[in-house]
Design a protein around this motif. Structure first.
Motif, PDB file in Angstrom:
ATOM      1  N   GLY A  20      -1.981   3.624   4.812  1.00  0.00           N
ATOM      2  CA  GLY A  20      -0.707   3.973   5.420  1.00  0.00           C
ATOM      3  C   GLY A  20      -0.270   2.961   6.468  1.00  0.00           C
ATOM      4  O   GLY A  20       0.906   2.581   6.536  1.00  0.00           O
ATOM      5  N   ARG A  21      -1.228   2.510   7.303  1.00  0.00           N
ATOM      6  CA  ARG A  21      -0.895   1.487   8.300  1.00  0.00           C
ATOM      7  C   ARG A  21      -0.475   0.193   7.624  1.00  0.00           C
ATOM      8  O   ARG A  21       0.456  -0.488   8.064  1.00  0.00           O
ATOM      9  N   GLY A  22      -1.182  -0.169   6.555  1.00  0.00           N
ATOM     10  CA  GLY A  22      -0.844  -1.393   5.831  1.00  0.00           C
ATOM     11  C   GLY A  22       0.533  -1.327   5.208  1.00  0.00           C
ATOM     12  O   GLY A  22       1.255  -2.326   5.161  1.00  0.00           O
ATOM     13  N   ASN A  82       0.802  -1.219   0.000  1.00  0.00           N
ATOM     14  CA  ASN A  82       0.000   0.000   0.000  1.00  0.00           C
ATOM     15  C   ASN A  82       0.838   1.273   0.000  1.00  0.00           C
ATOM     16  O   ASN A  82       2.019   1.274   0.363  1.00  0.00           O
ATOM     17  N   ALA A  83       0.160   2.374  -0.359  1.00  0.00           N
ATOM     18  CA  ALA A  83       0.790   3.688  -0.362  1.00  0.00           C
ATOM     19  C   ALA A  83       1.204   4.082   1.056  1.00  0.00           C
ATOM     20  O   ALA A  83       0.495   3.788   2.024  1.00  0.00           O
ATOM     21  N   ILE A  84       2.340   4.743   1.164  1.00  0.00           N
ATOM     22  CA  ILE A  84       2.876   5.097   2.482  1.00  0.00           C
ATOM     23  C   ILE A  84       1.991   6.099   3.217  1.00  0.00           C
ATOM     24  O   ILE A  84       2.014   6.160   4.439  1.00  0.00           O
ATOM     25  N   THR A  85       1.207   6.863   2.489  1.00  0.00           N
ATOM     26  CA  THR A  85       0.195   7.738   3.093  1.00  0.00           C
ATOM     27  C   THR A  85      -0.931   7.888   2.089  1.00  0.00           C
ATOM     28  O   THR A  85      -0.696   7.938   0.883  1.00  0.00           O
ATOM     29  N   ILE A 109       1.073   3.760  -5.567  1.00  0.00           N
ATOM     30  CA  ILE A 109       0.417   5.029  -5.262  1.00  0.00           C
ATOM     31  C   ILE A 109      -1.087   4.856  -5.464  1.00  0.00           C
ATOM     32  O   ILE A 109      -1.525   4.318  -6.484  1.00  0.00           O
ATOM     33  N   GLN A 110      -1.866   5.325  -4.485  1.00  0.00           N
ATOM     34  CA  GLN A 110      -3.303   5.090  -4.519  1.00  0.00           C
ATOM     35  C   GLN A 110      -4.092   6.379  -4.746  1.00  0.00           C
ATOM     36  O   GLN A 110      -3.876   7.048  -5.753  1.00  0.00           O
ATOM     37  N   ASP A 111      -4.971   6.735  -3.847  1.00  0.00           N
ATOM     38  CA  ASP A 111      -5.854   7.883  -4.095  1.00  0.00           C
ATOM     39  C   ASP A 111      -5.100   9.208  -4.109  1.00  0.00           C
ATOM     40  O   ASP A 111      -5.273  10.024  -5.014  1.00  0.00           O
ATOM     41  N   ARG A 112      -4.278   9.440  -3.110  1.00  0.00           N
ATOM     42  CA  ARG A 112      -3.542  10.697  -3.017  1.00  0.00           C
ATOM     43  C   ARG A 112      -2.321  10.660  -3.925  1.00  0.00           C
ATOM     44  O   ARG A 112      -1.549   9.708  -3.893  1.00  0.00           O
ATOM     45  N   GLN A 113      -2.143  11.697  -4.709  1.00  0.00           N
ATOM     46  CA  GLN A 113      -0.986  11.755  -5.603  1.00  0.00           C
ATOM     47  C   GLN A 113       0.286  11.973  -4.794  1.00  0.00           C
ATOM     48  O   GLN A 113       0.336  12.848  -3.927  1.00  0.00           O
ATOM     49  N   LEU A 114       1.292  11.175  -5.068  1.00  0.00           N
ATOM     50  CA  LEU A 114       2.597  11.281  -4.436  1.00  0.00           C
ATOM     51  C   LEU A 114       3.644  11.343  -5.533  1.00  0.00           C
ATOM     52  O   LEU A 114       3.449  10.772  -6.620  1.00  0.00           O
ATOM     53  N   PRO A 115       4.784  11.988  -5.287  1.00  0.00           N
ATOM     54  CA  PRO A 115       5.854  11.963  -6.297  1.00  0.00           C
ATOM     55  C   PRO A 115       6.345  10.532  -6.493  1.00  0.00           C
ATOM     56  O   PRO A 115       6.724   9.868  -5.527  1.00  0.00           O
TER      57      PRO A 115
END
Length: 239
Positions: A113-115, A103-106, A153-159
């Motif tokens: 994030g917990r996963g 999973n995505a880190i946040t 990367i999931q719902d929130r866009q991350l670099p």
């Protein structure tokens, strides 16, 4: 069964939405792929654990997975502690993957994030021989530590640290997402509308894949982050 790539997801459909194309590309290259879902998604507004399990089975057939299982952790309430790390460690030792996707880190959903941290810590702990786990045959499992751990990367866009070209596999990825008929846009289903079930969210998923693809000059892509540098043996391995 030893897998080349094992993808962890806090909920059934997490992997399909964010990393299915990468798994399909790996399978096309002859790799063995699998998914381990943490929860049954029992807190979801739409569907039930039974329908989610049926949908996950259908998605697994579309993706051609070599293995899939659900650990049955509590949706919304699992934690990164010994009680929850041990089932993941047992799964890692059972499948012995070289690459782990998680999973995505946040993200928007706190389980993601917990996963991410739960999976990352379990990957390290799985290599410690003093932690004892038993296999399905009741015999002690050998330690195993994956070579690399990447976060989709999931719902929130991350670099993104790197992007996988999934253009040849977009159609099948989309089919695997649509296998979750209770979760996404389905005008024939009489259930409460949610963030995921709107027609706009489906358009967002396609737009996100196109955006990642655009970053590397292809039509569709999936982005990942990592906690340590990506290594290559020769500079032209990078595109």
């Amino acid at each position: 069964m030893k897998l080349d790539i094992l993808a962890f997801g806090a909920h059934p459909d997490d992997v399909e939405m964010s990393a299915a194309g990468t798994l399909l590309a790996a399978a096309a290259a002859g790799k063995k792929i699998g998914i381990v879902d943490f929860t049954r998604g029992e807190l979801g507004t739409r569907g039930t654990p039974v329908t989610r399990a049926e949908e996950a089975a259908n998605a697994s057939r579309i993706l051609g997975l070599h293995a899939r299982e659900n650990l049955g952790l509590a949706d919304g309430f699992f934690r990164n502690d010994r009680e929850h790390q041990l089932p993941l460690i047992a799964a890692l030792r059972r499948y012995q993957p070289d690459v782990v996707l998680c999973n995505a880190i946040t993200d928007r959903h706190p389980d993601h994030g917990r996963g991410a941290q739960l999976a990352s810590d379990a990957c390290f702990l799985s290599g410690l021989r003093m932690i004892e786990t038993l296999g399905e045959d009741g015999q002690p499992q050998l330690p195993w530590r994956p070579r690399v751990v990447y976060h989709y990367i999931q719902d929130r866009q991350l670099p993104s640290d790197f992007v996988v070209d999934i253009t040849p596999h977009w159609v099948k990825k989309w089919e695997s997402i649509q296998a979750y008929q209770t979760q996404f846009f389905n005008p024939s289903l009489d259930q409460p509308q949610t963030y995921l079930s709107s027609q706009e969210f489906g358009k967002f998923m396609e737009a996100r894949a196109r955006e990642f693809g655009h970053l590397i000059g292809v039509e569709f892509g999936e982005g990942f982050t990592r906690q340590r540098p990506v290594g290559v043996r020769e500079i032209s391995d990078l595109i």
